[in-house]
Write a protein that holds these residues in place. Sequence first.
Motif, PDB file in Angstrom:
ATOM      1  N   GLU A  32      11.825   4.856   3.292  1.00 40.28           N
ATOM      2  CA  GLU A  32      11.635   4.064   1.811  1.00 40.28           C
ATOM      3  C   GLU A  32      10.978   5.077   0.896  1.00 40.28           C
ATOM      4  O   GLU A  32      11.317   5.302  -0.237  1.00 40.28           O
ATOM      5  N   TYR A  33       9.953   5.648   1.415  1.00 37.47           N
ATOM      6  CA  TYR A  33       9.044   6.386   0.673  1.00 37.47           C
ATOM      7  C   TYR A  33       9.675   7.724   0.289  1.00 37.47           C
ATOM      8  O   TYR A  33       9.687   7.995  -1.014  1.00 37.47           O
ATOM      9  N   PHE A  34      10.429   8.321   1.079  1.00 38.94           N
ATOM     10  CA  PHE A  34      11.275   9.491   0.784  1.00 38.94           C
ATOM     11  C   PHE A  34      12.552   9.331  -0.290  1.00 38.94           C
ATOM     12  O   PHE A  34      12.594  10.175  -1.231  1.00 38.94           O
ATOM     13  N   ASP A  35      12.986   8.005  -0.067  1.00 39.29           N
ATOM     14  CA  ASP A  35      14.166   7.801  -1.080  1.00 39.29           C
ATOM     15  C   ASP A  35      13.486   7.389  -2.504  1.00 39.29           C
ATOM     16  O   ASP A  35      13.871   7.656  -3.445  1.00 39.29           O
ATOM     17  N   ALA A  36      12.233   6.683  -2.428  1.00 37.24           N
ATOM     18  CA  ALA A  36      11.619   6.216  -3.763  1.00 37.24           C
ATOM     19  C   ALA A  36      11.112   7.261  -4.653  1.00 37.24           C
ATOM     20  O   ALA A  36      11.243   7.125  -5.913  1.00 37.24           O
ATOM     21  N   ILE A  37      10.681   8.387  -3.859  1.00 43.63           N
ATOM     22  CA  ILE A  37      10.139   9.557  -5.024  1.00 43.63           C
ATOM     23  C   ILE A  37      10.994  10.731  -4.801  1.00 43.63           C
ATOM     24  O   ILE A  37      10.611  11.607  -5.180  1.00 43.63           O
ATOM     25  N   ASP A  40      10.843  14.051   6.948  1.00 42.03           N
ATOM     26  CA  ASP A  40      10.295  14.176   8.385  1.00 42.03           C
ATOM     27  C   ASP A  40      11.637  13.480   9.084  1.00 42.03           C
ATOM     28  O   ASP A  40      12.091  12.430   8.781  1.00 42.03           O
ATOM     29  N   ASP A  41      11.979  14.117  10.126  1.00 41.76           N
ATOM     30  CA  ASP A  41      12.804  13.524  11.253  1.00 41.76           C
ATOM     31  C   ASP A  41      12.113  12.649  12.086  1.00 41.76           C
ATOM     32  O   ASP A  41      10.822  12.657  12.255  1.00 41.76           O
TER      33      ASP A  41
END
Length: 150
Positions: A21-26, A32-33
């Motif tokens: 969610e964080y990766f998508d939000a910003i 990270d996988d």
Amino acid sequence: MNRILRATAAHLTDARHLLHEYFDAIDVVLRDDDDAIRAFLNDPSSAMWIAYVDDVPAACVAMRPLPEVAGACECKRLYVNRNFRRRGLAEALMAALEQHAAAAGYQAVYLDTKDDLVGAISLYDRLGYERCARYNDNPQATIFMRRGLA
């Protein structure tokens, strides 16, 4: 009911969910996988906290050593799901990170952020973080901050 806990590999699913969610939000470019998240959760020199609201994973923050700066660690991936904002979760997560860092012997916490993350910048300012020189090569970061620990 809010609860904050230090995540372990047993919390991989919740950690993955919040981090993605964080990766998508910003719009994070370098993500990270599962193997990287698992390794991070198993690394005793690193830490991640997850905030739960009524047993729903709502927010997270991570800490890792910052070997480039003596006596310092780095705050990473502070994120609160939009449905759980304005409940003090970010402040509680930062307090958990800072208390852990101080107990581990760190003298300062560093972090980076982007100009458009106005809410995050405001939080860091309120918590006593101050602008500092660039300390990493994060291509997306535009602001670098640090706070000394007592």
